[in-house]
Motif scaffolding. Structure first.
Motif, short mmCIF file in Angstrom:
data_model
loop_
_atom_site.label_atom_id
_atom_site.label_comp_id
_atom_site.label_asym_id
_atom_site.label_seq_id
_atom_site.Cartn_x
_atom_site.Cartn_y
_atom_site.Cartn_z
N VAL A 86 1.07 -1.29 0.17
CA VAL A 86 0.05 -0.18 0.07
C VAL A 86 0.84 1.05 0.09
O VAL A 86 1.85 1.25 0.63
CB VAL A 86 -0.89 -0.03 1.15
CG1 VAL A 86 -1.47 1.25 1.24
CG2 VAL A 86 -2.12 -1.02 1.04
N GLY A 87 0.38 2.24 -0.94
CA GLY A 87 1.33 3.35 -0.90
C GLY A 87 2.17 3.43 -2.26
O GLY A 87 2.80 4.46 -2.58
N ASP A 88 2.44 2.27 -2.86
CA ASP A 88 3.37 2.18 -3.99
C ASP A 88 2.67 2.87 -5.06
O ASP A 88 1.30 2.78 -5.42
CB ASP A 88 3.79 0.70 -4.29
CG ASP A 88 4.58 0.14 -3.33
OD1 ASP A 88 4.94 0.85 -2.44
OD2 ASP A 88 4.95 -0.99 -3.68
N GLU A 89 3.47 3.63 -5.86
CA GLU A 89 2.84 4.22 -7.22
C GLU A 89 3.14 3.11 -8.49
O GLU A 89 4.18 2.70 -8.55
CB GLU A 89 3.68 5.37 -7.32
CG GLU A 89 2.95 6.28 -8.46
CD GLU A 89 3.61 7.69 -8.58
OE1 GLU A 89 2.92 8.60 -8.29
OE2 GLU A 89 4.91 7.69 -8.95
N VAL A 90 1.90 3.01 -9.05
CA VAL A 90 2.09 2.13 -10.11
C VAL A 90 1.27 2.66 -11.40
O VAL A 90 0.71 3.57 -11.15
CB VAL A 90 1.35 0.78 -10.03
CG1 VAL A 90 2.07 0.15 -8.75
CG2 VAL A 90 -0.15 1.20 -9.39
N ASP A 91 1.78 2.06 -12.61
CA ASP A 91 0.84 2.69 -14.06
C ASP A 91 -0.20 2.03 -14.22
O ASP A 91 -0.17 0.64 -13.81
CB ASP A 91 1.97 2.42 -14.99
CG ASP A 91 3.14 3.19 -15.09
OD1 ASP A 91 3.02 4.28 -14.43
OD2 ASP A 91 4.09 2.73 -15.50
N ILE A 92 -1.11 2.68 -14.59
CA ILE A 92 -2.69 2.14 -14.77
C ILE A 92 -2.92 2.56 -16.16
O ILE A 92 -2.75 3.80 -16.55
CB ILE A 92 -3.58 2.65 -13.87
CG1 ILE A 92 -3.00 2.17 -12.59
CG2 ILE A 92 -4.99 2.31 -14.15
CD1 ILE A 92 -3.23 0.50 -12.52
N TYR A 93 -3.31 1.51 -16.89
CA TYR A 93 -4.11 2.02 -18.37
C TYR A 93 -5.41 1.97 -18.21
O TYR A 93 -6.42 0.91 -17.78
CB TYR A 93 -3.60 0.80 -19.21
CG TYR A 93 -4.04 1.19 -20.88
CD1 TYR A 93 -3.39 2.19 -21.43
CD2 TYR A 93 -5.24 0.38 -21.17
CE1 TYR A 93 -4.05 2.01 -23.01
CE2 TYR A 93 -5.68 0.51 -22.54
CZ TYR A 93 -4.91 1.41 -23.17
OH TYR A 93 -5.66 1.55 -24.53
N VAL A 94 -6.06 3.20 -18.61
CA VAL A 94 -7.59 3.10 -18.57
C VAL A 94 -8.18 2.65 -19.84
O VAL A 94 -8.15 3.25 -21.04
CB VAL A 94 -8.06 4.62 -18.53
CG1 VAL A 94 -9.43 4.77 -18.59
CG2 VAL A 94 -7.30 5.48 -17.20
#
Length: 594
Positions: A86-94
């Motif tokens: 929790v708190g990690d930044e990740v890439d997300i594809y919409v």
């Protein structure tokens, strides 16, 4: 009580809008909506954005992307990162702002794919070293996860040395270089070998620059072929030819070395560019000939094993790397042509005698027949001159017949010693290979191992008898059987042929005698040594300078007083053969009064 009247919600007169706006004016509502929208992140479909992990369950990862609803991603899309928190930044594809349930549709895997494709194209240009995870093996190589893209690692690009077990790399992280990208099919090829080669190149230059003939280096067996072994000298490959592996015979290099074995080798030679390096292994060991006992000498007996077999002989290894040749002629006392395969086979253990020994040239010749009694010892006692023996016809030549008296003892019957009477053009007319033949020993040459034999000498020379029958001046009846060179060939009694010159073939009426005519002929010349009888028909009816000698017995037919004996012999023997020589001898004895 009109004020207290209940208003039914289903009534058409009910004002829902008034209820919804209760307490807020339209202006306030617009202001509040604008303020709420400002707190949300503006997103577009089909793009990659950043999000923060707000929850991690066994099945899902909840990501806040600052939108009015949070994104939910399956946990298996993060299996490459087991430390996700929790708190990690990740890439997300919409994928979509909302599905049919109003839920935001996002994907981390797709985001990684978009990001990864951009990254691999970048590192291909820069040559940057990247880290990937080996997922599994496939035909010809391995599948590697690089930035979320499945890249192909060919087997030839795993290491500088051949890899025989790909499975040892599965499940490991390794460093790679991107070496090729197919934009159309979006395929990526990576290499681990390229990293090693870069490290070895400098080491290779140092090794090549310091190469010298006779230098001893440590290397690793890289590859084994039927003709030799390739050795890795630390980025530089050299070849040990099969003949340089051992001083002894080597059928295949696998008998001497095995893959990945470390060993010391000596540099024998290399080309100008030092790209082809010839190595040696046996040269590090003393030559076996140098260790050969100094007491070993010609005539000594040795034991060994047949390692090579050829038609002309066999090579016998008496010690590792020390071989001697047993020529086929030294395998048997027999003179007959044979091959070494008739006596020995590969692997046979044999005892032999040293015939020649040249330590300087490192050559040795051996013999095995010398271990057996020499049949030519005591030959004169076993085969004295004039003794009779049975022999076997072995082979022919134009000049005679070779017969075997016993194993290792052959003799020659010259063509002139086959028959007293027959004119033999080739021995094959007289006998066949394998025939048994009785012979007489004529002469022995022990030094040259030669025996002269005869067959006709078994019988008395019929020309001794013919000399008394066909004396000059004697007259005999004969038939012209052939005309040759204007002369006639006349068949006389006992199968003897005479020659009648053309001028002596004239008959009394002046005509010439012809083939198949039977006439009287007078002997005008008798040559026993040349086995030649010359006759004349003319001299039977006229006199001439060809006068009979004193041995003609008065010129009477058939030898005078013995005409009756001759006549009886003619009746029983129309044609002379060796079988009736006894009758001829008896006739001779009778004529000489014995």
């Amino acid at each position: 009580m009109a004020d207290n009247k209940v208003i039914e919600q289903g009534s058409a007169d009910f004002d829902w809008e008034a209820l919804a706006n209760e307490g807020y004016s339209n202006a306030e509502k617009a202001e509040y909506a604008e303020t709420y929208e400002a707190t949300l992140t503006s997103i577009n479909e089909k793009e990659v954005i950043k999000g923060t992990v707000v929850a991690v369950t066994k099945k899902e990862v909840v990501v806040n992307i600052g939108y009015k609803s949070e994104g939910v991603v399956p946990i298996n899309e993060f299996r490459y990162n087991p430390d996700l928190a929790v708190g990690d930044e990740v890439d997300i594809y919409v994928e979509s702002q909302e599905d049919k349930y109003g839920q935001l549709v996002v994907s981390h895997k797709t985001a990684r794919m978009h990001s990864a494709w951009a990254k691999v194209n970048e590192v291909l240009k820069t040559g940057e070293v990247i880290t990937g995870f080996v997922k599994c093996r496939t035909k010809g190589g391995l599948i590697v996860d690089v930035f979320g893209i499945e890249a192909f690692l060919p087997g030839s690009q795993i290491d500088v040395k051949p890899i025989r077990d790909y499975d040892i790399y599965v499940g490991k992280n390794m460093e790679f270089k991107v070496v090729k990208i197919n934009q159309e099919f979006r395929n990526v090829v990576v290499s681990h070998k390229a990293l090693i080669e870069a490290e070895l190149e400098e080491q290779k230059k140092q090794i090549i620059s310091g190469l010298e003939k006779g230098q001893v280096l440590e290397g690793t067996v890289k590859n084994i072929t039927s003709y030799g072994v390739f050795i890795d000298l630390g980025g530089v490959d050299g070849l040990i030819h099969i003949t340089d592996l051992s001083w002894g015979r080597v059928n295949h290099p696998e008998e001497i070395v095995e893959l990945d074995q470390k060993l010391n080798v000596v540099i024998l030679d290399f080309d100008d560019d030092k790209k082809r390096i010839a190595l040696g292994l046996k040269q590090l060991q003393p030559h076996p000939w140098d260790a050969l006992s100094t007491e070993l000498a010609v005539g000594d007996k040795v034991k060994g094993k047949v390692v090579v077999l050829a038609d002309y002989g066999a090579f016998v290894e008496i010690a590792p790397g020390v071989e001697g040749l047993i020529h086929v002629s030294e395998m048997s006392w027999s003179q007959h042509l044979r091959t070494a395969q008739d006596f020995l086979a590969i692997g046979d253990e044999v005892e032999a005698v040293i015939l020649t020994l040249d330590r300087e040239e490192r050559k040795m010749s051996l013999g095995i027949k010398q271990l057996m009694p020499d049949p030519w010892e005591g030959i004169a006692e076993r085969y004295p001159v004039d003794s009779k023996h049975n022999a076997k016809v072995r082979n022919f030549t134009n000049f005679g017949v070779f017969v075997e008296l016993e194993e290792g003892v052959d003799g020659l019957i010259h063509i002139s010693d086959l028959s007293w009477q027959k004119k033999i053009k080739h021995p094959s007319e007289f006998c066949k290979v394998g025939d048994a033949m009785e012979v007489v020993v004529l002469e022995i040459d022990k030094e040259n191992r030669r025996i002269s034999l005869g067959h006709k000498q078994l019988e008395e020379n019929p020309w001794d008898v013919f000399e008394t029958l066909f004396g000059e001046g004697s007259v005999h009846q004969g038939t012209i059987i052939e005309q040759k060179d204007k002369s006639g060939i006349v068949a006389l009694p006992y199968g003897v042929e005479g020659i009648c010159p053309a001028k002596h073939m004239r008959k009394e009426d002046g005509s010439n005698a012809k083939v198949d005519e039977t006439l009287d002929f007078k002997v005008i010349e008798f040559n026993k040594d040349a086995k030649k009888i010359v006759v004349s028909h003319v001299r039977t009816f006229e006199e001439g300078e060809d006068k009979p000698s004193t041995s003609s017995r008065g010129g009477k037919r058939g030898g005078g007083g013995n005409s009756k004996a001759v006549e009886n012999l003619n009746k029983s023997n129309e044609k002379s053969t060796l079988g009736d020589l006894d009758a001829l001898a008896a006739l001779k004895d009778k004529m000489e009064g014995k």
